[in-house]
Write an enzyme that holds these catalytic residues in place. Structure first.
Site, short mmCIF file in Angstrom:
data_model
loop_
_atom_site.label_atom_id
_atom_site.label_comp_id
_atom_site.label_asym_id
_atom_site.label_seq_id
_atom_site.Cartn_x
_atom_site.Cartn_y
_atom_site.Cartn_z
CE1 TYR A 56 -4.09 -1.66 0.67
CE2 TYR A 56 -2.87 -3.27 1.38
CZ TYR A 56 -4.01 -2.96 0.97
OH TYR A 56 -5.00 -3.98 0.99
CD GLU A 57 -0.84 6.22 -2.95
OE1 GLU A 57 -1.59 5.64 -3.50
OE2 GLU A 57 -0.77 7.30 -2.57
CB SER A 58 0.03 4.13 3.82
OG SER A 58 -0.40 3.03 3.81
N GLY A 59 3.40 3.12 2.73
CA GLY A 59 4.33 2.44 3.09
C GLY A 59 4.49 1.20 3.52
CG HIS B 104 -0.03 10.76 -3.63
ND1 HIS B 104 -0.65 9.66 -3.14
CD2 HIS B 104 -0.37 12.01 -3.32
CE1 HIS B 104 -1.78 10.32 -2.38
NE2 HIS B 104 -1.45 11.64 -2.64
#
Lengths: 255, 269
Positions: A56-59, B104
């Site tokens: 997920y792009e939240s890391g 982003h």
């Protein structure tokens, strides 16, 4: 809205989610968007793809959430992850460097070459609808090995021409991505609540390759804003199995 | 120097009209209380930078604090639109809002360059999209070694960067963990920084994935328990998903928003 359901046993949204889940291979490393893509990826992980790595792009790398995340930064994603990294790192070292096999994206609008708009409807400087914007999608679409897109079918969503290309699919057709120097192969499938579309190998234009049970080719054509090409040997998507539905509904129930 | 101030003092000292400001936190640790204090102090003409504007910028925009937004994804996660932001973009209400729109990945590189003291960042991005046609801060660049065409984006260096963290020690060293977003880059890229924290502890424990910002790299620390609500602070609070859903009708209606705003303005900092 639910439709295309021929037996009252499942909804068209459930069919869409299950069909999208089937696209994800076991052991695939998958960059997951929130919403439908995340639901599908988590169904896949509980079915045929237990070794798929969800990123997920939240890391969060290797998340194994026990319920569906409400947002891209849901605590369950980081708690269940193998590793948590910063947002600069996730995009740079992991996505851009080419370590991701599959990007799993949603979309507001799509065109015949699977280009995606999530930015504006109408002119950019005076939009009739201001959509959320790009987020991680442009570079997910550019840099993953392949891209799977899932969205509900309608003429407002499947349009002749996009007002804004937020994320590039196959651009203007065959050879476009190569010409632009993009490393990933681009969209390999578009899964809607009516059927499955795949790019024609020669032209990269989306072709209807499968209709969901109870849906006719005309239903799909009517819900598509361009003259939709249909594969000669198109199929009927296998209906959701009892096991697939059970897994999906359990996941939804605890979320 | 990690000076302990009240939130009211910290905002009054560092945040001025016309500045470029960033309140960061990726879904997790969003500094809502600081945003509300900026609304109370009626700062105006701000350029607001954030990867995901979220409700905190919907509120600042609706309150008329912003003249420009630099962002990547402006929605109410899992719910829908940011209606105050849309009203500003679509109808210029309560005032026009200039937008500078990125992905982003591009914004992340802008933050990294800002933190690194470089003028620009480089990425493989934006190619073939309409973003490059509409955003002036996206440019093509050739690699001087291979000739490969890449994309350059300018550094972000806000006047003030504001984040929320779980803990500070008594010397003003700051620690946060869980989803860590771009907060380190935000603090290091900004001329001044304010960190709100859940609590002050005698000693910062060693934690997997924990990020420590030394006191001397931070200007002000304000103790604000719950300062990330309705977002969350890992190991302290859960995300208030009901509030995010409840925001939708508030944000949709200018009247309902005005009522919410009156409550914030009257609130204590």
């Amino acid at each position: 809205m639910s439709r295309g359901n021929d037996n009252g046993q499942w909804t068209s949204d459930e069919m869409m989610t299950v069909a999208a889940a089937r696209e994800l291979g076991d052991e695939a490393v998958c960059f997951v968007g929130i919403g439908l893509p995340s639901t599908a990826a988590n169904v896949a992980r509980r079915m045929h793809a237990p070794n798929a790595v969800l990123i997920y792009e939240s890391g969060c790398i290797g998340s194994r959430p026990d319920h569906l995340p409400a947002s891209i930064g849901d605590g369950v994603l980081s708690e269940s992850a193998v590793a948590n990294v910063g947002v600069v790192e996730i995009f740079s070292y992991w996505l851009q460097a080419g370590r991701i096999d599959v990007g799993f994206l949603g979309a507001a609008q799509i065109d015949r070459f699977a280009n995606i708009n999530t930015t504006v409807i109408g002119p950019y400087d005076a939009p009739s609808v201001r959509l959320p914007g790009a987020g991680g999608a442009p570079e997910i679409a550019a840099n993953c090995g392949e891209v799977i897109i899932t969205l509900r079918h309608s003429r407002r969503a499947f349009v002749e021409e996009l007002d804004f290309v937020t994320s590039l699919g196959h651009g203007t057709g065959n050879g476009c991505r190569e010409q632009l120097g993009l490393r990933g192969q681009g969209p390999s499938a578009v899964i809607s609540d009516l059927g499955v579309l795949r790019p024609d190998p020669a032209t990269k234009e989306l072709k209807l390759t499968s209709v969901h049970p109870g849906v006719s080719v005309d239903d799909v054509r009517d819900a598509t804003g361009w003259d939709l090409q249909v594969a000669d040997n198109y199929e009927v998507t296998p209906a959701p199995t009892f096991e697939e539905l059970t897994v999906l509904r359990k996941l939804k129930a605890v979320s | 120097m990690g000076e302990f101030l009240s939130l009211r003092e910290a905002v009054a000292r560092y945040v001025e009209d016309g500045q470029t400001l960033a309140l960061e936190g990726f879904t997790h640790l969003i500094p809502f209380a600081a945003g509300h204090e900026i609304i109370r102090q009626q700062r105006r003409d701000l350029t607001l930078v954030r990867m995901t504007p979220d409700l905190v910028y919907d509120q600042l925009i609706g309150a008329g604090c912003a003249r420009k937004l630099i962002f990547g994804w402006g929605g109410n996660p899992g719910v829908g639109s940011l209606h105050r932001m849309r009203d500003a973009v679509e109808n210029q209400f309560p005032r026009p809002l200039e937008v500078e729109e990125h992905s982003h990945a591009g914004l992340a590189e802008r933050w990294r360059a800002g933190a690194a003291g470089l003028p620009f960042g480089v990425l493989r991005g934006y190619v073939g999209t309409s973003l490059a046609d509409h955003t002036k801060t996206i440019a093509s660049i050739s690699c001087p070694f291979t000739g490969e065409e890449l994309t350059a984006v300018p550094a972000i260096n806000p006047d003030v960067g504001i984040i929320h963290a779980q803990q500070a020690d008594r010397d003003g060293n700051v620690m946060y963990w869980g989803i860590t977003g771009v907060q380190k880059e935000c603090v290091l890229a900004s001329c001044h920084s304010i960190v709100t924290v859940e609590e002050v502890v005698d000693e910062l424990a060693v934690r997997t994935g924990g990020v420590v910002l030394p006191a001397w790299a931070v200007d002000a620390v304000a103790v604000v328990p719950g300062g990330a609500h309705p977002s969350y602070a890992h190991d302290y609070s859960d995300r208030d998903n009901d509030f995010y859903a409840a925001w939708d009708p508030i944000g949709r209606s200018r009247d309902a928003f005005a009522e919410w705003l009156a409550g914030v303005v009257e609130g204590e900092s």
